[in-house]
Design a protein around this motif. Sequence first.
Motif, mmCIF file in Angstrom:
data_model
loop_
_atom_site.group_PDB
_atom_site.id
_atom_site.type_symbol
_atom_site.label_atom_id
_atom_site.label_comp_id
_atom_site.label_asym_id
_atom_site.label_seq_id
_atom_site.Cartn_x
_atom_site.Cartn_y
_atom_site.Cartn_z
ATOM 1 N N THR A 1 15.668 -10.548 14.347
ATOM 2 C CA THR A 1 14.906 -9.383 14.763
ATOM 3 C C THR A 1 13.607 -9.269 13.986
ATOM 4 O O THR A 1 13.580 -9.447 12.768
ATOM 5 N N ASN A 2 12.532 -8.992 14.692
ATOM 6 C CA ASN A 2 11.251 -8.720 14.037
ATOM 7 C C ASN A 2 11.228 -7.294 13.495
ATOM 8 O O ASN A 2 11.986 -6.435 13.946
ATOM 9 N N GLY A 3 10.328 -7.045 12.570
ATOM 10 C CA GLY A 3 10.121 -5.675 12.118
ATOM 11 C C GLY A 3 10.228 -5.517 10.625
ATOM 12 O O GLY A 3 10.710 -6.398 9.899
ATOM 13 N N GLU A 4 9.771 -4.362 10.162
ATOM 14 C CA GLU A 4 9.801 -4.019 8.739
ATOM 15 C C GLU A 4 11.245 -3.973 8.250
ATOM 16 O O GLU A 4 12.139 -3.489 8.957
ATOM 17 N N SER A 5 11.469 -4.468 7.056
ATOM 18 C CA SER A 5 12.824 -4.678 6.546
ATOM 19 C C SER A 5 13.676 -3.413 6.544
ATOM 20 O O SER A 5 14.795 -3.395 7.082
ATOM 21 N N GLN A 6 13.183 -2.335 5.935
ATOM 22 C CA GLN A 6 13.979 -1.112 5.836
ATOM 23 C C GLN A 6 14.356 -0.583 7.211
ATOM 24 O O GLN A 6 15.514 -0.246 7.461
ATOM 25 N N THR A 7 13.382 -0.545 8.110
ATOM 26 C CA THR A 7 13.625 -0.019 9.451
ATOM 27 C C THR A 7 14.680 -0.825 10.189
ATOM 28 O O THR A 7 15.616 -0.274 10.785
ATOM 29 N N GLN A 8 14.551 -2.158 10.171
ATOM 30 C CA GLN A 8 15.494 -2.994 10.912
ATOM 31 C C GLN A 8 16.875 -3.000 10.266
ATOM 32 O O GLN A 8 17.883 -2.992 10.966
ATOM 33 N N ARG A 9 16.932 -2.984 8.946
ATOM 34 C CA ARG A 9 18.241 -2.948 8.277
ATOM 35 C C ARG A 9 18.963 -1.635 8.567
ATOM 36 O O ARG A 9 20.195 -1.605 8.708
ATOM 37 N N GLU A 10 18.200 -0.533 8.674
ATOM 38 C CA GLU A 10 18.815 0.748 9.031
ATOM 39 C C GLU A 10 19.379 0.706 10.450
ATOM 40 O O GLU A 10 20.461 1.244 10.720
ATOM 41 N N LYS A 11 18.669 0.051 11.366
ATOM 42 C CA LYS A 11 19.175 -0.085 12.738
ATOM 43 C C LYS A 11 20.448 -0.930 12.759
ATOM 44 O O LYS A 11 21.417 -0.601 13.458
ATOM 45 N N ILE A 12 20.423 -2.029 12.017
ATOM 46 C CA ILE A 12 21.584 -2.924 11.962
ATOM 47 C C ILE A 12 22.805 -2.183 11.430
ATOM 48 O O ILE A 12 23.917 -2.307 11.970
ATOM 49 N N GLU A 13 22.597 -1.386 10.387
ATOM 50 C CA GLU A 13 23.706 -0.610 9.820
ATOM 51 C C GLU A 13 24.171 0.460 10.802
ATOM 52 O O GLU A 13 25.374 0.699 10.963
ATOM 53 N N ALA A 14 23.215 1.100 11.487
ATOM 54 C CA ALA A 14 23.560 2.180 12.413
ATOM 55 C C ALA A 14 24.431 1.693 13.565
ATOM 56 O O ALA A 14 25.378 2.378 13.971
ATOM 57 N N CYS A 15 24.125 0.520 14.090
ATOM 58 C CA CYS A 15 24.911 0.015 15.222
ATOM 59 C C CYS A 15 26.092 -0.847 14.775
ATOM 60 O O CYS A 15 26.873 -1.316 15.613
ATOM 61 N N ALA A 16 26.215 -1.043 13.455
ATOM 62 C CA ALA A 16 27.375 -1.739 12.874
ATOM 63 C C ALA A 16 27.619 -3.101 13.512
ATOM 64 O O ALA A 16 28.740 -3.448 13.894
ATOM 65 N N CYS A 17 26.554 -3.889 13.614
ATOM 66 C CA CYS A 17 26.682 -5.187 14.289
ATOM 67 C C CYS A 17 26.910 -6.359 13.327
ATOM 68 O O CYS A 17 27.118 -7.489 13.776
ATOM 69 N N GLN B 1 2.830 10.035 7.655
ATOM 70 C CA GLN B 1 1.382 10.125 7.852
ATOM 71 C C GLN B 1 1.026 10.096 9.342
ATOM 72 O O GLN B 1 0.128 10.813 9.795
ATOM 73 N N HIS B 2 1.729 9.262 10.116
ATOM 74 C CA HIS B 2 1.517 9.249 11.567
ATOM 75 C C HIS B 2 1.729 10.653 12.155
ATOM 76 O O HIS B 2 0.942 11.123 12.980
ATOM 77 N N TRP B 3 2.820 11.299 11.732
ATOM 78 C CA TRP B 3 3.104 12.638 12.240
ATOM 79 C C TRP B 3 2.054 13.638 11.757
ATOM 80 O O TRP B 3 1.627 14.520 12.525
ATOM 81 N N GLU B 4 1.639 13.546 10.497
ATOM 82 C CA GLU B 4 0.590 14.426 9.974
ATOM 83 C C GLU B 4 -0.660 14.355 10.841
ATOM 84 O O GLU B 4 -1.233 15.382 11.238
ATOM 85 N N GLU B 5 -1.087 13.135 11.105
ATOM 86 C CA GLU B 5 -2.309 12.927 11.887
ATOM 87 C C GLU B 5 -2.139 13.442 13.309
ATOM 88 O O GLU B 5 -3.051 14.067 13.867
ATOM 89 N N ALA B 6 -0.970 13.177 13.904
ATOM 90 C CA ALA B 6 -0.728 13.623 15.276
ATOM 91 C C ALA B 6 -0.758 15.146 15.368
ATOM 92 O O ALA B 6 -1.358 15.722 16.297
ATOM 93 N N GLU C 1 0.810 -1.218 0.000
ATOM 94 C CA GLU C 1 0.000 0.000 0.000
ATOM 95 C C GLU C 1 0.844 1.269 0.000
ATOM 96 O O GLU C 1 0.525 2.226 -0.689
ATOM 97 N N MET C 2 1.915 1.309 0.793
ATOM 98 C CA MET C 2 2.799 2.478 0.823
ATOM 99 C C MET C 2 4.112 2.093 1.479
ATOM 100 O O MET C 2 4.188 1.068 2.171
ATOM 101 N N CYS C 3 5.141 2.915 1.268
ATOM 102 C CA CYS C 3 6.431 2.629 1.888
ATOM 103 C C CYS C 3 6.382 3.052 3.354
ATOM 104 O O CYS C 3 5.541 3.860 3.767
ATOM 105 N N ILE C 4 7.303 2.522 4.120
ATOM 106 C CA ILE C 4 7.308 2.788 5.558
ATOM 107 C C ILE C 4 7.541 4.269 5.850
ATOM 108 O O ILE C 4 6.987 4.822 6.809
ATOM 109 N N THR C 5 8.319 4.939 5.013
ATOM 110 C CA THR C 5 8.561 6.377 5.207
ATOM 111 C C THR C 5 7.270 7.161 5.092
ATOM 112 O O THR C 5 6.959 8.007 5.941
ATOM 113 N N ASP C 6 6.491 6.903 4.051
ATOM 114 C CA ASP C 6 5.220 7.610 3.866
ATOM 115 C C ASP C 6 4.248 7.323 5.003
ATOM 116 O O ASP C 6 3.530 8.214 5.456
#
Length: 257
Positions: free
Chosen positions: A132-148, A75-80, A66-71
């Motif tokens: 790790t559970n979670g959406e692919s882009q989000t979790q891969r970004e975390k993995i890269e960020a912590c360089a594990c 949208q969550h922030w828009e609504e909030a 339906e949409m990418c995780i970024t959008d």
Amino acid sequence: MALQGTKAVFFDLDNTLIDTAGAGRRAIEEVINVLQSKHHCDEREACMICDKFQAKLLKECYDPSEMCITDLRIQHWEEAIQEVKGGTVNRNLAAECYFLWKTTRLQHLTLSEETRRMLIDLRKVFKLLLLTNGESQTQREKIEACACQPYFDAIVVGGEHQEEKPASSIFHHCCELLGVQPEDCVMVGDSLDTDIQGGLNAGLKATIWVNKATVTQKPTSPVPHYIISSVLDLPGLLSNKGATTLEINKVAGNCNM
């Protein structure tokens, strides 16, 4: 000891190896500051916007068709923002909040030096896998960020598979990747409902609950084989040092996602 003969250790990522909750708090604090200093929100409004965003994040149901995780998260922030401030949707402000929150959170996702040393030492004896559970882009970004990545023989992200933890299928997939049997493996994680229940479902040798906040188990919660207060206590458990205390925790847990 029951953990003798262990060949592989599966680790959860969020709030087990890295402090995702703490990084999230810092990110929210940064957004609150910017909403106040740059966008003329008072403290109450800024806090309410962030609270509403976090509530939407917790209830998030993501369909990549339906949409990418970024959008979705913009949208969550828009609504909030609209729910607190009213008026028309402010896409630009929502996007600013999202990218500030995301960037700040990733900057604070780190493996401590003690955790790095522990993983290096454990890998001399065991095969190590990150699950790790979670959406692919989000979790891969975390993995890269912590360089594990260098510390594991394999990394499995639940969002890239048909089923996530606690489904036994993803644990059996992990076993296949490492060339081991479920009875050769232990699962280490902070979530009773996903990490511990999943390890039990899959028939692993043992499940090890990292209970940092000394949370009391509910009577209906899955019962871990072992309880530790920090992931850094794991080597002592695996080598049978400090087993007496941990075995007591195990027995207490048996009295009783």
